[in-house]
Write a protein that holds these residues in place. Structure first.
Motif, PDB file in Angstrom:
ATOM      1  N   LEU A 123      36.280  76.527  65.673  1.00 39.74           N
ATOM      2  CA  LEU A 123      37.595  75.885  64.608  1.00 39.74           C
ATOM      3  C   LEU A 123      38.620  75.279  65.947  1.00 39.74           C
ATOM      4  CD1 LEU A 123      36.662  76.613  61.172  1.00 39.74           C
ATOM      5  CD2 LEU A 123      35.622  74.376  62.684  1.00 39.74           C
ATOM      6  N   THR A 124      38.816  76.741  66.647  1.00 37.52           N
ATOM      7  CA  THR A 124      40.674  76.537  67.357  1.00 37.52           C
ATOM      8  C   THR A 124      40.304  75.979  69.097  1.00 37.52           C
ATOM      9  OG1 THR A 124      39.731  78.375  67.972  1.00 37.52           O
ATOM     10  CG2 THR A 124      41.500  78.086  65.735  1.00 37.52           C
ATOM     11  N   THR A 125      39.498  75.609  69.267  1.00 33.53           N
ATOM     12  CA  THR A 125      38.406  74.428  70.369  1.00 33.53           C
ATOM     13  C   THR A 125      38.543  72.599  70.523  1.00 33.53           C
ATOM     14  OG1 THR A 125      35.988  74.981  69.965  1.00 33.53           O
ATOM     15  CG2 THR A 125      36.950  76.341  70.871  1.00 33.53           C
ATOM     16  N   ARG A 126      38.076  72.702  71.114  1.00 33.25           N
ATOM     17  CA  ARG A 126      37.745  71.158  71.397  1.00 33.25           C
ATOM     18  C   ARG A 126      36.925  70.460  69.748  1.00 33.25           C
ATOM     19  NH1 ARG A 126      39.159  70.167  77.427  1.00 33.25           N
ATOM     20  NH2 ARG A 126      41.155  70.525  77.340  1.00 33.25           N
ATOM     21  N   PHE A 127      35.937  71.442  69.761  1.00 25.25           N
ATOM     22  CA  PHE A 127      35.511  70.924  68.655  1.00 25.25           C
ATOM     23  C   PHE A 127      35.455  70.293  67.376  1.00 25.25           C
ATOM     24  CE2 PHE A 127      32.952  72.550  65.296  1.00 25.25           C
ATOM     25  CZ  PHE A 127      32.016  72.023  65.417  1.00 25.25           C
ATOM     26  N   ALA A 128      36.782  70.731  66.925  1.00 23.29           N
ATOM     27  CA  ALA A 128      37.548  70.054  65.631  1.00 23.29           C
ATOM     28  C   ALA A 128      38.702  68.989  66.284  1.00 23.29           C
ATOM     29  CB  ALA A 128      38.130  71.234  65.401  1.00 23.29           C
ATOM     30  N   GLU A 129      39.031  68.157  65.390  1.00 26.36           N
ATOM     31  CA  GLU A 129      40.214  67.599  65.299  1.00 26.36           C
ATOM     32  C   GLU A 129      41.316  67.882  64.887  1.00 26.36           C
ATOM     33  OE1 GLU A 129      39.287  63.324  64.904  1.00 26.36           O
ATOM     34  OE2 GLU A 129      36.907  63.155  65.652  1.00 26.36           O
ATOM     35  N   GLN A 156      18.385  73.696  64.815  1.00 22.00           N
ATOM     36  CA  GLN A 156      18.763  74.397  65.578  1.00 22.00           C
ATOM     37  C   GLN A 156      20.301  74.634  65.787  1.00 22.00           C
ATOM     38  OE1 GLN A 156      17.999  71.946  69.132  1.00 22.00           O
ATOM     39  NE2 GLN A 156      16.340  73.505  69.696  1.00 22.00           N
ATOM     40  N   GLN A 157      20.784  74.137  64.870  1.00 20.46           N
ATOM     41  CA  GLN A 157      22.789  73.981  64.720  1.00 20.46           C
ATOM     42  C   GLN A 157      23.323  74.884  63.127  1.00 20.46           C
ATOM     43  OE1 GLN A 157      24.436  69.976  65.455  1.00 20.46           O
ATOM     44  NE2 GLN A 157      23.565  70.182  67.496  1.00 20.46           N
ATOM     45  N   LYS A 158      21.886  75.654  62.817  1.00 17.54           N
ATOM     46  CA  LYS A 158      22.391  76.185  61.553  1.00 17.54           C
ATOM     47  C   LYS A 158      24.115  77.103  62.003  1.00 17.54           C
ATOM     48  CE  LYS A 158      18.678  79.866  62.019  1.00 17.54           C
ATOM     49  NZ  LYS A 158      17.817  80.238  60.669  1.00 17.54           N
ATOM     50  N   HIS A 159      24.013  77.286  62.494  1.00 16.81           N
ATOM     51  CA  HIS A 159      25.268  78.904  63.265  1.00 16.81           C
ATOM     52  C   HIS A 159      26.692  77.630  63.289  1.00 16.81           C
ATOM     53  CE1 HIS A 159      21.656  81.581  62.450  1.00 16.81           C
ATOM     54  NE2 HIS A 159      21.691  80.857  63.773  1.00 16.81           N
ATOM     55  N   ILE A 160      26.301  76.534  63.788  1.00 17.42           N
ATOM     56  CA  ILE A 160      27.546  76.025  63.835  1.00 17.42           C
ATOM     57  C   ILE A 160      28.304  75.044  62.837  1.00 17.42           C
ATOM     58  CG2 ILE A 160      28.226  73.761  64.992  1.00 17.42           C
ATOM     59  CD1 ILE A 160      26.126  74.440  67.321  1.00 17.42           C
ATOM     60  N   PRO A 161      29.340  75.393  62.113  1.00 18.18           N
ATOM     61  CA  PRO A 161      30.121  74.897  60.976  1.00 18.18           C
ATOM     62  C   PRO A 161      29.768  73.525  61.161  1.00 18.18           C
ATOM     63  CG  PRO A 161      31.329  76.224  61.688  1.00 18.18           C
ATOM     64  CD  PRO A 161      30.868  76.131  63.585  1.00 18.18           C
ATOM     65  N   CYS A 162      29.320  72.609  59.956  1.00 21.10           N
ATOM     66  CA  CYS A 162      29.142  70.947  59.986  1.00 21.10           C
ATOM     67  C   CYS A 162      30.487  70.814  59.357  1.00 21.10           C
ATOM     68  CB  CYS A 162      28.312  70.245  59.596  1.00 21.10           C
ATOM     69  SG  CYS A 162      27.597  70.971  58.133  1.00 21.10           S
ATOM     70  N   GLY A 163      31.262  71.647  58.436  1.00 24.70           N
ATOM     71  CA  GLY A 163      32.934  71.125  57.719  1.00 24.70           C
ATOM     72  C   GLY A 163      33.315  72.896  57.486  1.00 24.70           C
ATOM     73  N   ALA A 164      34.559  72.229  57.038  1.00 26.66           N
ATOM     74  CA  ALA A 164      35.075  73.471  56.867  1.00 26.66           C
ATOM     75  C   ALA A 164      36.381  72.813  55.881  1.00 26.66           C
ATOM     76  CB  ALA A 164      35.469  73.867  57.805  1.00 26.66           C
ATOM     77  N   ALA A 165      37.419  73.625  55.425  1.00 26.55           N
ATOM     78  CA  ALA A 165      38.638  73.787  54.482  1.00 26.55           C
ATOM     79  C   ALA A 165      38.760  74.535  53.789  1.00 26.55           C
ATOM     80  CB  ALA A 165      37.955  73.010  53.374  1.00 26.55           C
ATOM     81  N   LEU A 166      39.919  74.494  54.708  1.00 24.57           N
ATOM     82  CA  LEU A 166      41.068  75.704  54.518  1.00 24.57           C
ATOM     83  C   LEU A 166      42.862  75.737  53.004  1.00 24.57           C
ATOM     84  CD1 LEU A 166      42.669  78.333  55.326  1.00 24.57           C
ATOM     85  CD2 LEU A 166      44.073  76.565  56.940  1.00 24.57           C
TER      86      LEU A 166
END
Length: 173
Positions: free
Chosen positions: A38-44, A71-81
């Motif tokens: 989440l703290t890389t370019r993965f997120a906008e 294959q992508q079950k370990h990668i977040p597809c959404g998050a909230a804080l």
């Protein structure tokens, strides 16, 4: 229950709801490996700022969503804080992001904010929430979108009484 326990129960209830809605998603707290993504370019959104400002607070409520299989079950597809002020009963939604919004076949596409409201509903009920706020929404399109769910306000602050969010959530379940 303390806020950590309320967050845990809320995440469990959200998982049961997602299963009942046949959404093949797993929900859980944001883990260290999720934080790195989440703290890389993965997120906008500026998650590094969000984590530094809200991530270590005792009043935070956070979660991420992942696919149950594939294959992508370990990668977040959404998050909230979010954070919750026990004195005022106000829950602030600081960050909501869907990382698969360009994938029309993904079960979270177009549903991230609604899933966040489901989570807020569970948390808010247990914590005796009175109001939901969204400080500094991203842009006017986002403001207009959130208003469809019962929020009122502008680019500085959107808010809704918790009762409004309860009604909104119940209309989808």
């Amino acid at each position: 229950m303390n806020l950590e326990q309320i967050a845990s129960v809320s995440i469990n209830n959200l998982q049961m709801l997602l299963e009942a809605l046949e959404m093949p998603l797993a929900v859980g707290p944001i883990k260290d490996e999720d934080f790195l993504l989440l703290t890389t370019r993965f997120a906008e959104l500026e998650w590094d700022y969000g984590f530094s400002k809200f991530g270590n607070r005792d009043d935070k409520f956070e979660f991420c969503l992942k696919l149950l299989e594939g294959q992508q079950k370990h990668i977040p597809c959404g998050a909230a804080l979010c954070t919750f002020d026990e004195q005022t009963g106000v829950l602030d939604i600081h960050f909501v992001e869907c990382f698969v919004r360009d994938d029309p076949g993904h079960p979270l596409t177009g549903n991230m904010f609604l899933v966040t409201l489901f989570a807020v509903y569970f948390f808010g009920f247990a914590a005796r929430c009175t109001e939901i706020r969204i400080p500094e929404p991203l842009n006017q399109d986002v403001v207009d979108y959130y208003k469809e769910y019962g929020f009122d306000g502008d680019l500085e602050l959107l808010s809704a009484p918790f009762a409004t969010i309860v009604s909104t959530v119940k209309s989808y379940i």
